[in-house]
Scaffold this active site. Sequence first.
Site, PDB file in Angstrom:
ATOM      1  N   GLU A   1      -6.780   4.462   7.913  1.00 17.50           N
ATOM      2  CA  GLU A   1      -6.575   6.054   7.649  1.00 17.50           C
ATOM      3  C   GLU A   1      -7.717   6.669   7.085  1.00 17.50           C
ATOM      4  O   GLU A   1      -8.106   7.907   7.267  1.00 17.50           O
ATOM      5  CB  GLU A   1      -5.355   6.245   6.607  1.00 17.50           C
ATOM      6  CG  GLU A   1      -4.179   5.815   7.660  1.00 17.50           C
ATOM      7  CD  GLU A   1      -2.850   5.451   6.734  1.00 17.50           C
ATOM      8  OE1 GLU A   1      -2.905   5.429   5.517  1.00 17.50           O
ATOM      9  OE2 GLU A   1      -1.925   4.796   7.437  1.00 17.50           O
TER      10      GLU A   1
ATOM     11  N   GLU B   1      -5.218  -5.111  10.561  1.00 15.50           N
ATOM     12  CA  GLU B   1      -4.135  -3.974  10.806  1.00 15.50           C
ATOM     13  C   GLU B   1      -4.521  -3.194  12.009  1.00 15.50           C
ATOM     14  O   GLU B   1      -5.127  -2.100  12.106  1.00 15.50           O
ATOM     15  CB  GLU B   1      -4.160  -2.935   9.509  1.00 15.50           C
ATOM     16  CG  GLU B   1      -3.837  -3.554   8.197  1.00 15.50           C
ATOM     17  CD  GLU B   1      -3.191  -2.480   7.334  1.00 15.50           C
ATOM     18  OE1 GLU B   1      -2.286  -2.707   6.915  1.00 15.50           O
ATOM     19  OE2 GLU B   1      -4.001  -1.568   7.026  1.00 15.50           O
TER      20      GLU B   1
ATOM     21  N   ASN C   1       0.863  -1.426  -0.018  1.00 14.87           N
ATOM     22  CA  ASN C   1       0.116  -0.013   0.110  1.00 14.87           C
ATOM     23  C   ASN C   1       1.073   1.343   0.036  1.00 14.87           C
ATOM     24  O   ASN C   1       1.443   1.615   1.110  1.00 14.87           O
ATOM     25  CB  ASN C   1      -0.850  -0.035   1.311  1.00 14.87           C
ATOM     26  CG  ASN C   1      -1.758   1.228   1.458  1.00 14.87           C
ATOM     27  OD1 ASN C   1      -1.849   2.226   0.255  1.00 14.87           O
ATOM     28  ND2 ASN C   1      -2.483   1.482   2.387  1.00 14.87           N
ATOM     29  N   TRP C   2       1.023   1.716  -1.248  1.00 16.37           N
ATOM     30  CA  TRP C   2       1.870   2.917  -1.349  1.00 16.37           C
ATOM     31  C   TRP C   2       1.397   4.322  -0.510  1.00 16.37           C
ATOM     32  O   TRP C   2       2.220   5.376  -0.650  1.00 16.37           O
ATOM     33  CB  TRP C   2       2.291   3.107  -2.860  1.00 16.37           C
ATOM     34  CG  TRP C   2       3.208   1.998  -3.439  1.00 16.37           C
ATOM     35  CD1 TRP C   2       3.589   0.794  -2.648  1.00 16.37           C
ATOM     36  CD2 TRP C   2       3.531   2.055  -4.717  1.00 16.37           C
ATOM     37  NE1 TRP C   2       4.292   0.260  -3.527  1.00 16.37           N
ATOM     38  CE2 TRP C   2       4.242   0.786  -4.970  1.00 16.37           C
ATOM     39  CE3 TRP C   2       3.444   2.631  -5.910  1.00 16.37           C
ATOM     40  CZ2 TRP C   2       4.751   0.311  -6.201  1.00 16.37           C
ATOM     41  CZ3 TRP C   2       3.889   2.210  -7.035  1.00 16.37           C
ATOM     42  CH2 TRP C   2       4.669   1.080  -7.040  1.00 16.37           C
ATOM     43  N   LYS C   3       0.026   4.489  -0.329  1.00 18.67           N
ATOM     44  CA  LYS C   3      -0.538   5.576   0.363  1.00 18.67           C
ATOM     45  C   LYS C   3      -0.128   6.823  -0.610  1.00 18.67           C
ATOM     46  O   LYS C   3      -0.090   6.647  -1.779  1.00 18.67           O
ATOM     47  CB  LYS C   3      -0.041   5.644   1.735  1.00 18.67           C
ATOM     48  CG  LYS C   3      -0.086   4.470   2.498  1.00 18.67           C
ATOM     49  CD  LYS C   3       0.038   4.508   4.077  1.00 18.67           C
ATOM     50  CE  LYS C   3      -0.076   3.212   4.669  1.00 18.67           C
ATOM     51  NZ  LYS C   3      -0.092   3.363   6.304  1.00 18.67           N
TER      52      LYS C   3
ATOM     53  N   GLY D   1       2.595   2.427  10.622  1.00 21.64           N
ATOM     54  CA  GLY D   1       3.718   3.437  10.488  1.00 21.64           C
ATOM     55  C   GLY D   1       4.463   3.753  11.792  1.00 21.64           C
ATOM     56  O   GLY D   1       4.956   4.845  11.764  1.00 21.64           O
TER      57      GLY D   1
ATOM     58  N   HIS E   1      -9.719   1.063   4.834  1.00 15.43           N
ATOM     59  CA  HIS E   1      -8.045   1.135   5.656  1.00 15.43           C
ATOM     60  C   HIS E   1      -8.491   2.130   6.847  1.00 15.43           C
ATOM     61  O   HIS E   1      -9.159   3.086   7.082  1.00 15.43           O
ATOM     62  CB  HIS E   1      -7.000   1.888   4.707  1.00 15.43           C
ATOM     63  CG  HIS E   1      -5.989   1.749   5.388  1.00 15.43           C
ATOM     64  ND1 HIS E   1      -5.373   2.627   5.920  1.00 15.43           N
ATOM     65  CD2 HIS E   1      -4.916   0.645   5.187  1.00 15.43           C
ATOM     66  CE1 HIS E   1      -4.170   2.352   6.784  1.00 15.43           C
ATOM     67  NE2 HIS E   1      -3.831   1.268   5.956  1.00 15.43           N
TER      68      HIS E   1
ATOM     69  N   GLY F   1       3.100  -1.213   4.140  1.00 14.85           N
ATOM     70  CA  GLY F   1       3.191   0.227   3.983  1.00 14.85           C
ATOM     71  C   GLY F   1       4.568   0.692   3.585  1.00 14.85           C
ATOM     72  O   GLY F   1       4.993   0.399   2.480  1.00 14.85           O
ATOM     73  N   GLY F   2       5.002   1.405   4.281  1.00 15.38           N
ATOM     74  CA  GLY F   2       6.443   1.978   4.365  1.00 15.38           C
ATOM     75  C   GLY F   2       7.594   0.999   3.708  1.00 15.38           C
ATOM     76  O   GLY F   2       8.360   1.544   2.587  1.00 15.38           O
TER      77      GLY F   2
ATOM     78  N   SER G   1       3.674  -2.170  10.064  1.00 16.32           N
ATOM     79  CA  SER G   1       5.083  -2.218  10.493  1.00 16.32           C
ATOM     80  C   SER G   1       5.682  -3.843  10.145  1.00 16.32           C
ATOM     81  O   SER G   1       6.396  -4.058  10.814  1.00 16.32           O
ATOM     82  CB  SER G   1       5.286  -1.905  11.916  1.00 16.32           C
ATOM     83  OG  SER G   1       5.062  -0.448  12.187  1.00 16.32           O
TER      84      SER G   1
END
Length: 256
Positions: free
Chosen positions: A99, A169, A10-12, A175, A97, A236-237, A215
């Site tokens: 967010e 999640e 997930n590149w956000k 994050g 998600h 994510g990251g 993470s």
Amino acid sequence: MTRKPIIVGNWKMNNDLHETRALLSDIHDRLASKSAQVDVGVAPPATFLAVAGEILADDLILLAAQNVHYADSGAFTGEVSPRMLKSLGVDLVIVGHSERRHYFAETDELVNRKVKAALSVGLVAIVCVGETLEEREAGQTLEKVSTQVRGAFDGLSAQQASTIVLAYEPVWAIGTGRTATPEQAQEVHRALRDLLTELYDAPTADAIRIQYGGSVKPHNAESLLSQPDIDGALVGGASLKGDAFEAIVNAALSNA
Ligand code: 13P
């Protein structure tokens, strides 16, 4: 039952067009050959899905959207419909998600409408659930994720449900570099599968893949993915770097 692992990046809201093209090509070069054993997907921002659909046209790396509207078309300024995504070669869409729930006030009811709209055009929905730190500390984790799953799956047949990818999640792990332990994650994944058995039946619950997200990094992927009810990762990251993402896919391969 053996479920094919599924790792999705997930590149956000990261990278410009130039960087996106480079990362897509890098990931395709590294990972296309592994697609028989592991489903690998990437979710670039909506604005780059068209170019991603062209770069990933052989469909070895799956293309995911980060969000979708529930309507087929209409006066919804700024939104993107399921049919539009489908026409770009999108395979999957992330729905609910944390967010989006937090910053854009998405409710379980809205998530359910989006899931149904995605399924109606043949998109695979990745449905995200997870508790906040406050809820975990209050002992409300299972209650929270169960409510979210009941809401998201409301009105879906067993056949429809079996196509969904569920992503657990925990909000406190996203994050933050603070991941759930494999045991903490497995406990929730097991409870989710039990809930799906209650809502549907054992074969349906067995077919549904449940990803862990929060993470996930090269150093912790293997221990998470070796848990019996963890069938993949939503990353994510670490999905923004080709080598780190490849290492996570390799961890899934070694458990496949
Ligand atoms: P991080 O891997 O950066 O914690 O993000 C997880 C996530 O939100 C994936 O959807």
